[in-house]
Design a protein around this motif. Sequence first.
Motif: not given
Length: 560
Positions: A323-324, A418, A492, A494, A525, A528, A531, A536
Amino acid sequence: MMTTFKHEVLVVGSGAGGAMAAYELTKAGINVLLLEAGRNYDPVKETPMFKRKADAPLMAAGNVDKDFGYYDATVDGGWTVPDEPYTTDEDSEFLWWRARMLGGRTNHWGRYSLRFSEHDFKGKSRDGLGADWPFEYSDIAPWYDKTEALVGVCGTNTGLDDMPDSPPGVLQPPPKPRVPELLVAAAANKLGMKAVPMHRAVLTRPKDDRAACFYATPCGHGCSIGAAFQTTTSLLPMAQKTGHLRVITDAMVKNVNTDADGKVTGVTYIDKNRNEAISLTAKVVILAASACESARIMLNSKSDKYPNGLANSSGQLGKNLMDSTGAGLGATIPVLRNRPRYNEDGHTANHLFIPWWGHEAQANGELNFPRGYHFEIGSGFGEPGAWVSGDFKGYGESLKDEAKANYGASVYFALRGEMLPNPDCYMDIDPTVTDKWGIPVARFHWKWSAHEINQVAHGLETAKALLETMGAEVGDLPPAEQAIAKGGQIIHEVGTARMGASSADSVTNQWGQTWDCPNLFVMDGGVFASNPHKNCTLTILTLAMRNANWLAGQLQQGAL
């Protein structure tokens, strides 16, 4: 009608990846049947345009049923969804957002649309951590061009190494910066950073049958005029106009079906209205239900051929969950107190933001964390809600005067950074818990690494420096371990079915085609490989366009 419609491709999910895949395939003349687990949703009829917070319960504040407020476009979803539990292990805390509605999260997302750069696609080559993507930025750049032009993204080319340029004429003009954002830009410049226009999937000029934004309603409410991008006002109706798309809502996919040889033959879904299991066949299945939902479906699709989950010979399915990072810091800026009132709404989100500026410092070993972050800015004369910012004392007229003086005087920096994959962050299937329809649920395991903790600590110090440069009093900072958002909280997530160059350490190839099952694709996602700190959705859309275009060619050539 459904009995006479013969589809070649089954798409699971109607959000960014699923809708773009359906659009690209139907444009090529391929019949697509799309399954959506949530209910039907019509933003033209259901968007609460011009509704004021004062007219809503709790001044439209969020609660467990409406995490982002009473008017938020997510009608039947959130971090908790009735009848659809998920679990975490005892040492973890993870929040899983589901948007159970046609169009998925695209109905309420922030519309931030930043391209990943050459730094982002080849991070491992640069610092030895994580995984590289199986292509270069130059390979995907033309598809970013096409996606931005189709979706409609406003912004400018900045020339910064963290923000690749778009060709002339692709980006629409951005809205003008607000006064507090101009103050942030001046402070950032003093500290060696730049504040530049945020790229957003919001029209500032009319496009096809979508109107330009006229700054009337927060984008998170949905957009009945189509100015703020969502698949329910763009890709889905555009695909339906081709005559090659059919949609079934309230269709909860249980598993992907395979034959004795392990070839994918279709899916089984639960008709949620009738609580009935229905099996469908298809030449190709595309999973685009969101990173964790698609992985859950694949992990639940066990067979003698695939005892550890479908297309999981690498053992990477459900792994590499990211995740972010998220953290925030704000303060009242004295010079902004008691400023004249005027309409400062704009397209509701920040008009300027601060992109990552530290690639050179990281290359020189000057920072104690490997990947970057950006700052989104909260400021301006927003509509008052249930909470008023400031440290107020007293009561009566003096309290009101203080609240009025501070209205529009605060600046808030939201860090988005990130995350690197780590062995402690993954999802699997809970061995005992099922949802209402008897489908085993996802179980999450989560732990931030020192990379992310150090990044957030640096970000808080930087945010404090920016606020103090603008004249604010900030005080002591919280420990980064406490300030960092929970896993999944930034929405987010992914990486659960990552793409790669080898079947040994990835689930799909660069086209989202699973190594083990040539007619099974993942186009959300989940694919990916890393990240990056940028939101995204633009890259999900771009990959789905590129990969569905490749798939269309394969079908037309008879290769699948």
